[in-house]
Design a protein around this motif. Structure first.
Motif, PDB file in Angstrom:
ATOM      1  N   UNK A   1      -9.572  63.601 -50.839  1.00  0.00           N
ATOM      2  CA  UNK A   1      -9.744  62.936 -52.371  1.00  0.00           C
ATOM      3  C   UNK A   1     -11.197  62.762 -52.723  1.00  0.00           C
ATOM      4  N   UNK A   2     -11.939  62.973 -51.810  1.00  0.00           N
ATOM      5  CA  UNK A   2     -13.192  62.615 -51.997  1.00  0.00           C
ATOM      6  C   UNK A   2     -13.964  63.493 -52.949  1.00  0.00           C
ATOM      7  N   UNK A   3     -13.488  64.867 -53.048  1.00  0.00           N
ATOM      8  CA  UNK A   3     -14.195  65.745 -53.993  1.00  0.00           C
ATOM      9  C   UNK A   3     -12.936  66.633 -54.587  1.00  0.00           C
ATOM     10  N   UNK A   4     -11.891  65.791 -54.818  1.00  0.00           N
ATOM     11  CA  UNK A   4     -10.616  66.602 -55.428  1.00  0.00           C
ATOM     12  C   UNK A   4     -10.873  66.505 -57.041  1.00  0.00           C
ATOM     13  N   UNK A   5     -10.418  67.504 -57.648  1.00  0.00           N
ATOM     14  CA  UNK A   5     -10.646  67.519 -59.140  1.00  0.00           C
ATOM     15  C   UNK A   5      -9.575  66.812 -59.636  1.00  0.00           C
ATOM     16  N   UNK A   6      -8.685  66.425 -59.080  1.00  0.00           N
ATOM     17  CA  UNK A   6      -7.081  65.648 -59.512  1.00  0.00           C
ATOM     18  C   UNK A   6      -7.283  64.314 -59.472  1.00  0.00           C
ATOM     19  N   UNK A   7      -8.482  63.710 -58.591  1.00  0.00           N
ATOM     20  CA  UNK A   7      -8.450  62.480 -58.180  1.00  0.00           C
ATOM     21  C   UNK A   7      -8.150  61.276 -59.457  1.00  0.00           C
ATOM     22  N   UNK A   8      -8.723  61.518 -60.456  1.00  0.00           N
ATOM     23  CA  UNK A   8      -8.840  60.598 -61.588  1.00  0.00           C
ATOM     24  C   UNK A   8      -7.069  60.478 -61.926  1.00  0.00           C
ATOM     25  N   UNK A   9      -6.223  61.639 -62.016  1.00  0.00           N
ATOM     26  CA  UNK A   9      -5.082  61.288 -62.435  1.00  0.00           C
ATOM     27  C   UNK A   9      -3.982  61.430 -61.354  1.00  0.00           C
TER      28      UNK A   9
ATOM     29  N   UNK B   1      -7.715  55.358 -44.283  1.00  0.00           N
ATOM     30  CA  UNK B   1      -8.010  56.408 -43.476  1.00  0.00           C
ATOM     31  C   UNK B   1      -8.303  57.797 -44.116  1.00  0.00           C
ATOM     32  N   UNK B   2      -7.927  58.006 -45.439  1.00  0.00           N
ATOM     33  CA  UNK B   2      -8.010  59.160 -45.931  1.00  0.00           C
ATOM     34  C   UNK B   2      -6.868  60.182 -46.019  1.00  0.00           C
ATOM     35  N   UNK B   3      -6.835  61.172 -46.970  1.00  0.00           N
ATOM     36  CA  UNK B   3      -5.797  62.072 -46.997  1.00  0.00           C
ATOM     37  C   UNK B   3      -6.300  63.317 -46.397  1.00  0.00           C
ATOM     38  N   UNK B   4      -5.681  63.921 -45.460  1.00  0.00           N
ATOM     39  CA  UNK B   4      -6.227  65.057 -44.827  1.00  0.00           C
ATOM     40  C   UNK B   4      -5.359  66.209 -45.323  1.00  0.00           C
ATOM     41  N   UNK B   5      -4.306  66.178 -45.710  1.00  0.00           N
ATOM     42  CA  UNK B   5      -3.605  67.306 -46.247  1.00  0.00           C
ATOM     43  C   UNK B   5      -2.657  66.976 -47.437  1.00  0.00           C
ATOM     44  N   UNK B   6      -2.897  67.789 -48.482  1.00  0.00           N
ATOM     45  CA  UNK B   6      -2.579  67.794 -49.899  1.00  0.00           C
ATOM     46  C   UNK B   6      -2.075  69.088 -50.284  1.00  0.00           C
TER      47      UNK B   6
END
Length: 103
Positions: free
Chosen positions: A78-86, A94-99
């Motif tokens: 999520x830290x550098x995903x372009x879709x994070x805002x939406x 603990x973070x998302x490691x597979x998406x």
């Protein structure tokens, strides 16, 4: 007199509308369907099913807190995903490691 009886029968037939459940409730072909159906047993699979297309909805973007105290450290993809805002998926601390939606 026979006209009155005929008109009553037509009105009665027109007033009776069967409400099917399952796929038939949302199928565009339900009114003209020729497959045998039972009101008490909803259809869960049909090769002829064509559903109604619903209008597309917009997702409100997430807002990130401006205060440093309230800011959450984003971990994982999520830290550098372009879709994070939406994105509407849950984001554990603990973070998302597979998406599959990661870009």
């Amino acid at each position: 007199m026979s006209n009155v009886i005929t008109e009553t029968k037509k009105a009665t037939k027109a007033a009776v509308r069967v409400e099917y459940r399952g796929l038939c409730a949302t199928c565009t072909l339900s009114e003209s369907c020729t497959f045998p159906r039972n009101v008490e047993k909803p259809v869960m699979h049909c090769d002829e099913f064509i559903g109604y297309e619903m209008p597309k909805t917009t997702v409100a973007p997430r807002t990130v807190a401006s205060n440093d105290e309230e800011r959450i450290e984003i971990k994982g993809l999520c830290k550098n995903c372009e879709n994070y805002a939406t994105c509407t998926f849950p984001k554990p601390a603990s973070g998302v490691w597979r998406c599959e939606e990661y870009e």
